[in-house]
Design a protein around this motif. Structure first.
Motif, PDB file in Angstrom:
ATOM      1  N   VAL A  13      28.230  20.194 -21.673  1.00 13.56           N
ATOM      2  CA  VAL A  13      27.881  21.557 -22.069  1.00 13.56           C
ATOM      3  C   VAL A  13      29.042  22.245 -22.790  1.00 13.56           C
ATOM      4  O   VAL A  13      29.706  23.103 -22.225  1.00 13.56           O
ATOM      5  CB  VAL A  13      27.488  22.412 -20.842  1.00 13.56           C
ATOM      6  N   PRO A  14      29.304  21.874 -24.035  1.00 10.23           N
ATOM      7  CA  PRO A  14      30.339  22.616 -24.744  1.00 10.23           C
ATOM      8  C   PRO A  14      29.889  24.059 -24.985  1.00 10.23           C
ATOM      9  O   PRO A  14      30.691  24.966 -25.035  1.00 10.23           O
ATOM     10  CB  PRO A  14      30.522  21.859 -26.047  1.00 10.23           C
ATOM     11  N   TYR A  15      28.586  24.253 -25.123  1.00  3.77           N
ATOM     12  CA  TYR A  15      27.982  25.575 -25.179  1.00  3.77           C
ATOM     13  C   TYR A  15      26.528  25.402 -24.765  1.00  3.77           C
ATOM     14  O   TYR A  15      25.948  24.314 -24.876  1.00  3.77           O
ATOM     15  CB  TYR A  15      28.127  26.234 -26.552  1.00  3.77           C
ATOM     16  N   GLY A  16      25.933  26.454 -24.216  1.00  3.82           N
ATOM     17  CA  GLY A  16      24.619  26.364 -23.587  1.00  3.82           C
ATOM     18  C   GLY A  16      23.507  25.809 -24.442  1.00  3.82           C
ATOM     19  O   GLY A  16      22.673  25.049 -23.977  1.00  3.82           O
ATOM     20  N   LYS A  17      23.489  26.190 -25.707  1.00  2.00           N
ATOM     21  CA  LYS A  17      22.389  25.759 -26.570  1.00  2.00           C
ATOM     22  C   LYS A  17      22.396  24.239 -26.782  1.00  2.00           C
ATOM     23  O   LYS A  17      21.357  23.636 -27.019  1.00  2.00           O
ATOM     24  CB  LYS A  17      22.477  26.489 -27.912  1.00  2.00           C
ATOM     25  N   ASN A  55      33.427  26.257 -22.287  1.00  2.00           N
ATOM     26  CA  ASN A  55      33.719  24.861 -22.589  1.00  2.00           C
ATOM     27  C   ASN A  55      35.033  24.415 -21.955  1.00  2.00           C
ATOM     28  O   ASN A  55      36.077  25.008 -22.203  1.00  2.00           O
ATOM     29  CB  ASN A  55      33.788  24.671 -24.104  1.00  2.00           C
ATOM     30  N   ILE A  56      34.970  23.377 -21.143  1.00  2.00           N
ATOM     31  CA  ILE A  56      36.190  22.761 -20.614  1.00  2.00           C
ATOM     32  C   ILE A  56      36.314  21.330 -21.137  1.00  2.00           C
ATOM     33  O   ILE A  56      36.977  20.499 -20.551  1.00  2.00           O
ATOM     34  CB  ILE A  56      36.272  22.830 -19.073  1.00  2.00           C
ATOM     35  N   TYR A  57      35.651  21.082 -22.236  1.00  2.00           N
ATOM     36  CA  TYR A  57      35.750  19.832 -22.981  1.00  2.00           C
ATOM     37  C   TYR A  57      35.350  18.634 -22.128  1.00  2.00           C
ATOM     38  O   TYR A  57      34.223  18.562 -21.672  1.00  2.00           O
ATOM     39  CB  TYR A  57      37.136  19.696 -23.625  1.00  2.00           C
ATOM     40  N   THR A  58      36.243  17.693 -21.892  1.00  2.00           N
ATOM     41  CA  THR A  58      35.907  16.453 -21.199  1.00  2.00           C
ATOM     42  C   THR A  58      35.242  16.702 -19.851  1.00  2.00           C
ATOM     43  O   THR A  58      34.340  15.982 -19.456  1.00  2.00           O
ATOM     44  CB  THR A  58      37.177  15.603 -20.996  1.00  2.00           C
ATOM     45  N   GLY A  59      35.655  17.728 -19.162  1.00  2.00           N
ATOM     46  CA  GLY A  59      35.128  17.998 -17.827  1.00  2.00           C
ATOM     47  C   GLY A  59      33.825  18.765 -17.796  1.00  2.00           C
ATOM     48  O   GLY A  59      33.294  19.024 -16.714  1.00  2.00           O
ATOM     49  N   LEU A  63      31.569  19.707 -14.500  1.00  2.43           N
ATOM     50  CA  LEU A  63      31.378  21.075 -14.025  1.00  2.43           C
ATOM     51  C   LEU A  63      29.880  21.344 -13.884  1.00  2.43           C
ATOM     52  O   LEU A  63      29.443  21.976 -12.914  1.00  2.43           O
ATOM     53  CB  LEU A  63      32.016  22.093 -14.975  1.00  2.43           C
ATOM     54  N   ALA A  64      29.090  20.859 -14.833  1.00  4.48           N
ATOM     55  CA  ALA A  64      27.638  21.022 -14.757  1.00  4.48           C
ATOM     56  C   ALA A  64      27.080  20.298 -13.532  1.00  4.48           C
ATOM     57  O   ALA A  64      26.183  20.808 -12.852  1.00  4.48           O
ATOM     58  CB  ALA A  64      26.974  20.516 -16.042  1.00  4.48           C
ATOM     59  N   LEU A  65      27.612  19.129 -13.211  1.00  2.00           N
ATOM     60  CA  LEU A  65      27.175  18.410 -12.012  1.00  2.00           C
ATOM     61  C   LEU A  65      27.541  19.206 -10.756  1.00  2.00           C
ATOM     62  O   LEU A  65      26.722  19.347  -9.843  1.00  2.00           O
ATOM     63  CB  LEU A  65      27.802  17.011 -11.964  1.00  2.00           C
ATOM     64  N   ALA A  66      28.762  19.737 -10.711  1.00  2.00           N
ATOM     65  CA  ALA A  66      29.163  20.567  -9.567  1.00  2.00           C
ATOM     66  C   ALA A  66      28.253  21.782  -9.457  1.00  2.00           C
ATOM     67  O   ALA A  66      27.850  22.178  -8.355  1.00  2.00           O
ATOM     68  CB  ALA A  66      30.627  20.987  -9.708  1.00  2.00           C
TER      69      ALA A  66
END
Length: 164
Positions: A13-17, A55-59, A63-66
């Motif tokens: 998810v670099p950005y929601g869209k 956006n936290i890039y690689t992570g 973060l979305a899984l958490a």
């Protein structure tokens, strides 16, 4: 549809869209004539924290899984979750995992939402101080750096230095 095998879908998810576009594409490939209809049910919980953090890039997928594990009210134990991550080039990876017993409770116990709610806005000078401090996080001489083999040594003249 293949994607109906998953209790939830988690996207980079670099950005929601971007997650909505990825979901539409996946569901359309599965023959779903109305891919947006399943978005909130399959993806919504994974976007709670990324929408607050950005956006936290690689992570970002993690973060979305958490976020999914923390926000879902449904018990996901034993259920399969699809995960899709992609880079800035021409590579991507789709994989899945099964939520293990206790995983949701462990993530919820971290109190990530509460931590996010305690954030405060920084003034421009505070932000600039933080960014300047980052430039000096690891300026140790190479001989002092921990580890063996190929490892990060710090930065010099705005370039990352590695040693072998």
């Amino acid at each position: 549809a293949y994607s109906d095998r998953f209790a939830a879908l988690v996207y980079h998810v670099p950005y929601g869209k971007m997650s909505r576009k990825a979901h539409r594409h996946l569901r359309t490939l599965d023959g779903d004539a109305a891919p947006d209809a399943s978005f909130d049910r399959l993806v919504g919980n994974s976007l709670v924290m990324p929408s607050q953090v950005g956006n936290i890039y690689t992570g970002s997928m993690y973060l979305a899984l958490a976020s999914l594990l923390s926000s879902a009210t449904e018990d996901l134990t034993g259920k399969r979750v699809g995960l899709f991550s992609y880079g800035s080039g021409s590579c991507a990876e789709f994989f899945s995992g099964v939520v293990q017993d206790g995983a949701q409770a462990r993530v919820k116990a971290l109190g990530l939402e509460a931590r996010l709610s305690r954030r405060r806005a920084l003034s421009i000078p505070e932000y600039e101080d933080v960014m300047r401090a980052r430039e000096h996080l690891d300026e140790r001489p190479a001989a002092d750096a921990a580890g063996t083999g190929f490892r990060y040594q710090g930065t010099r003249d705005h370039k990352r230095i590695y040693a072998t």
